[in-house]
Motif scaffolding. Sequence first.
Motif, short mmCIF file in Angstrom:
data_model
loop_
_atom_site.label_atom_id
_atom_site.label_comp_id
_atom_site.label_asym_id
_atom_site.label_seq_id
_atom_site.Cartn_x
_atom_site.Cartn_y
_atom_site.Cartn_z
N ASP A 1 80.26 58.98 -56.76
CA ASP A 1 79.62 58.49 -57.99
C ASP A 1 78.11 58.72 -57.83
O ASP A 1 77.39 57.89 -57.28
CB ASP A 1 79.93 57.01 -58.20
CG ASP A 1 79.29 56.46 -59.45
OD1 ASP A 1 78.50 57.18 -60.11
OD2 ASP A 1 79.57 55.29 -59.78
N PHE A 2 77.65 59.86 -58.31
CA PHE A 2 76.27 60.25 -58.08
C PHE A 2 75.28 59.35 -58.83
O PHE A 2 74.12 59.30 -58.47
CB PHE A 2 76.08 61.73 -58.41
CG PHE A 2 76.77 62.61 -57.42
CD1 PHE A 2 76.17 62.93 -56.21
CD2 PHE A 2 78.06 63.09 -57.65
CE1 PHE A 2 76.81 63.72 -55.27
CE2 PHE A 2 78.71 63.88 -56.71
CZ PHE A 2 78.09 64.19 -55.53
N SER A 3 75.75 58.61 -59.84
CA SER A 3 74.84 57.72 -60.56
C SER A 3 74.46 56.50 -59.71
O SER A 3 73.46 55.84 -59.98
CB SER A 3 75.46 57.28 -61.89
OG SER A 3 76.58 56.45 -61.66
N THR A 4 75.26 56.19 -58.69
CA THR A 4 74.97 55.04 -57.82
C THR A 4 74.74 55.46 -56.37
O THR A 4 74.79 54.64 -55.47
CB THR A 4 76.10 53.99 -57.88
OG1 THR A 4 77.31 54.58 -57.39
CG2 THR A 4 76.30 53.47 -59.30
N TYR A 5 74.47 56.73 -56.14
CA TYR A 5 74.28 57.27 -54.80
C TYR A 5 73.20 56.53 -54.01
O TYR A 5 73.35 56.26 -52.84
CB TYR A 5 73.91 58.75 -54.94
CG TYR A 5 74.39 59.64 -53.84
CD1 TYR A 5 75.74 59.85 -53.60
CD2 TYR A 5 73.49 60.33 -53.04
CE1 TYR A 5 76.18 60.70 -52.61
CE2 TYR A 5 73.92 61.19 -52.05
CZ TYR A 5 75.26 61.36 -51.83
OH TYR A 5 75.70 62.20 -50.85
N GLY A 6 72.13 56.20 -54.69
CA GLY A 6 71.02 55.51 -54.03
C GLY A 6 71.34 54.10 -53.61
O GLY A 6 70.62 53.51 -52.80
#
Length: 142
Positions: free
Chosen positions: A23-28
Amino acid sequence: MAEVSAQTRIEAPAEKVWARLTDFSTYGDWNATHTSFPQGGPATLEVGATYQENMKLMGFPAEVTWAVEECEPARLLTTRGKGPMGVNLAMRYSLTPDGDATTVRVDGEFTGAAVSLMAGKLKDSATTALNESLRKLSALVA
């Protein structure tokens, strides 16, 4: 060359771990070296997909262009990247189901002329970041 690895057991099924991992939108939220995706993560996570990531390695900002090399949902994600100063990176996330849990292993590799000058520090810094990332990922998924 500098090689790093980390492994943990997450009390969740591989599909749930994979969903968070990709889930690249929550990667951070979990990846300790990630700062942003200037144009977002890959549109479709598949072999050949490319994307750019801004990272912080050893406290220094780095722009990396990644390409997906292997992608087996809920099992394996391998990416290769090109960073600054001729540094090449590879990351391999492998998920192994273990009952109701999943063993997650991350292997990283850094190569290039600049790496030989700082291989020891890079290895220490990257190993610390991988372990921190897996702790955060585990807390988010479990």
